[in-house]
Design an enzyme around this catalytic site. Sequence first.
Site, PDB file in Angstrom:
ATOM      1  N   GLY A   1      18.522  16.828  50.529  1.00 64.10           N
ATOM      2  CA  GLY A   1      17.810  18.076  51.443  1.00 64.10           C
ATOM      3  C   GLY A   1      19.116  18.804  51.528  1.00 64.10           C
ATOM      4  O   GLY A   1      18.692  20.168  51.387  1.00 64.10           O
TER       5      GLY A   1
ATOM      6  N   CYS B   1     -12.380  21.797  37.626  1.00 62.72           N
ATOM      7  CA  CYS B   1     -11.526  22.046  35.972  1.00 62.72           C
ATOM      8  C   CYS B   1     -12.223  22.182  35.447  1.00 62.72           C
ATOM      9  O   CYS B   1     -13.227  21.252  34.645  1.00 62.72           O
ATOM     10  CB  CYS B   1     -10.537  21.040  34.919  1.00 62.72           C
ATOM     11  SG  CYS B   1     -10.317  21.751  34.127  1.00 62.72           S
TER      12      CYS B   1
ATOM     13  N   CYS C   1     -12.171  19.455  31.667  1.00 63.43           N
ATOM     14  CA  CYS C   1     -11.989  18.509  32.401  1.00 63.43           C
ATOM     15  C   CYS C   1     -13.005  18.166  33.256  1.00 63.43           C
ATOM     16  O   CYS C   1     -12.741  16.599  33.514  1.00 63.43           O
ATOM     17  CB  CYS C   1     -10.777  17.867  32.579  1.00 63.43           C
ATOM     18  SG  CYS C   1      -9.991  17.938  33.715  1.00 63.43           S
TER      19      CYS C   1
ATOM     20  N   CYS D   1      -7.317  23.457  35.043  1.00 65.34           N
ATOM     21  CA  CYS D   1      -5.865  22.449  35.570  1.00 65.34           C
ATOM     22  C   CYS D   1      -4.675  22.889  34.523  1.00 65.34           C
ATOM     23  O   CYS D   1      -4.890  23.424  33.704  1.00 65.34           O
ATOM     24  CB  CYS D   1      -5.978  20.846  34.341  1.00 65.34           C
ATOM     25  SG  CYS D   1      -7.136  19.730  34.955  1.00 65.34           S
TER      26      CYS D   1
ATOM     27  N   CYS E   1      -4.972  17.474  31.925  1.00 65.22           N
ATOM     28  CA  CYS E   1      -6.357  18.450  31.369  1.00 65.22           C
ATOM     29  C   CYS E   1      -7.044  17.225  30.299  1.00 65.22           C
ATOM     30  O   CYS E   1      -7.962  16.898  29.691  1.00 65.22           O
ATOM     31  CB  CYS E   1      -6.354  19.482  31.455  1.00 65.22           C
ATOM     32  SG  CYS E   1      -7.427  20.572  31.788  1.00 65.22           S
TER      33      CYS E   1
HETATM   34 ZN    ZN Z   1      -8.654  19.791  33.489  1.00 68.17          ZN
END
Ligand code: ZN
Lengths: 201, 310
Positions: B38, B247, B250, B272, B278
């Site tokens: 970090g 989605c 999908c 997506c 996807c």
């Molecule tokens: Zn998707």
Amino acid sequence: MSTSHDAALLKPGFTDAVFEAQAGFRALLDALAYAGRITTLEVSLDPPAPLDPATAAIALTLFDFDTKVWLDAPAAAGPVPAWIRFHCGSPIVSETHDAQFALVADARHLPGLGDFDIGEDRHPDRSSTLVIQVPALTGGSATRWTGPGINGSIEVAIAALPEGFWAQWDDNHALYPQGVDVLFVCGRQVIGLPRGVKVEV
Amino acid sequence: MSALEEVRWDAAYNFAYLDEQTKRMIRRALLKAIAVPGYQVPFGGREMPLAYGWGTGGIQVTASVIGPDDTLKVIDQGADDTTNAVSIRRFFSRVAGVDTTEATEEADIIQTRHRIPEAPLREGQVLVYQVPQPEPLRQLEPRETETRKMHGYAEYGLMHVRLYEDIARYGHIATTYSYPVMVNGRYLMSPSPIPKFDNPKMQDNPAIQLFGAGREKRIYAIPPYASVKSLDFDDHPFEVQTWDEACALCGAQNSYLDEVVLDDRGGKMFVCSDTHFCADRRAEGHRGELGGDPAALAFARTAEEEGADR
Ligand SMILES: [Zn+2]
């Protein structure tokens, strides 16, 4: 001082600097990222005594004229200083706290970890990285490591570390985010110990 | 056969474009970045022959890490086929001769802008983030000397105040991108402009996460299995975005969705953002409500490309 005569007698560096340095770096990245695991540097290198192949590969991968290098007495006594100057161009320093990298050929000659550069509070990256050669990365007293890079905990048993080393590591870890980072080396193998790792004996 | 003919990449360049001196410098910075998760490690380094918007920091990191046997995936806002992603993939094909892929699981190195893939990453994979602004405190404190001091002493009250002002004003923390995280309990870090939906994926990830900021010349990292906590408050715990919709292509209910406008009468669909995820799901037979409609699929891809170029 090395002379041109010495240079002709020096052991060679990488056969293919670009690809061996890349492979060396990826192994070091893995070693420090997956702390505590044994990582192999796949190099075919004929290192100057008393360096292990992995130690020499670390030097060829990371050192250049920008990196100050400290050598322990066994490493400083032989051909290593001339080899590093020739292949890497790095200045060799005599004070541990000036070292960006320290090569410790024999862990018994390891100075106190606190003698090295621990970085600054606003620049903890300006700290020493220690490369410590040991006779074996397994078979020593068991230690339990936890911290970033470790999935839960990992048992590590590095052999022949000097008395009190892990107590010194405790002090180093307590300095986090300052502190030194260590690469333990044996032959072609490396174990990374970044400063954020807690070690229980 | 000459040596040149054996070379798979354009021999006018050093392998992976960067000279060895620059790579060494970046590699040293990367190892320190891994050791201090970090923390932003400054690095020198030459200018890349690309405008900053192209992700020069990410490209420099990838160029310093990549080897001839690596397979590279590049995504931009989750998509493999945007102009930016295609250009960076072509760049590394040309200067390093590496194989490229769109499949997350096949990639050794994934360079990304604005997303973390939906498919879980594995050990040994390297995720390289392109970072436009590495300093999470920059909007609150323009002076580098001051932000460096704040990181030095872990004085992050200013960021908590800012987030709490959000709560006072909106009733919740309004930040949805570049949502700040604490890494290994010590450094406040910008995750780059990924949606906060992706923040939890950084925690305890088996892969190595590297961040490159080209303009500001900073490198930072999250090692595998590291603690990465999104800032929050006891009475306002961190939450990721959620959608009422699945989605449209999908049917995924657990992925980050982009809104796609279908017409000028307010019609829209959600798809997506991770195009490979996807496509994989559709290949497995999953279908959303418009998943069988080839026109919807083509439209979504065009809209994503336009969205990415905004
Ligand atoms: Zn998707």
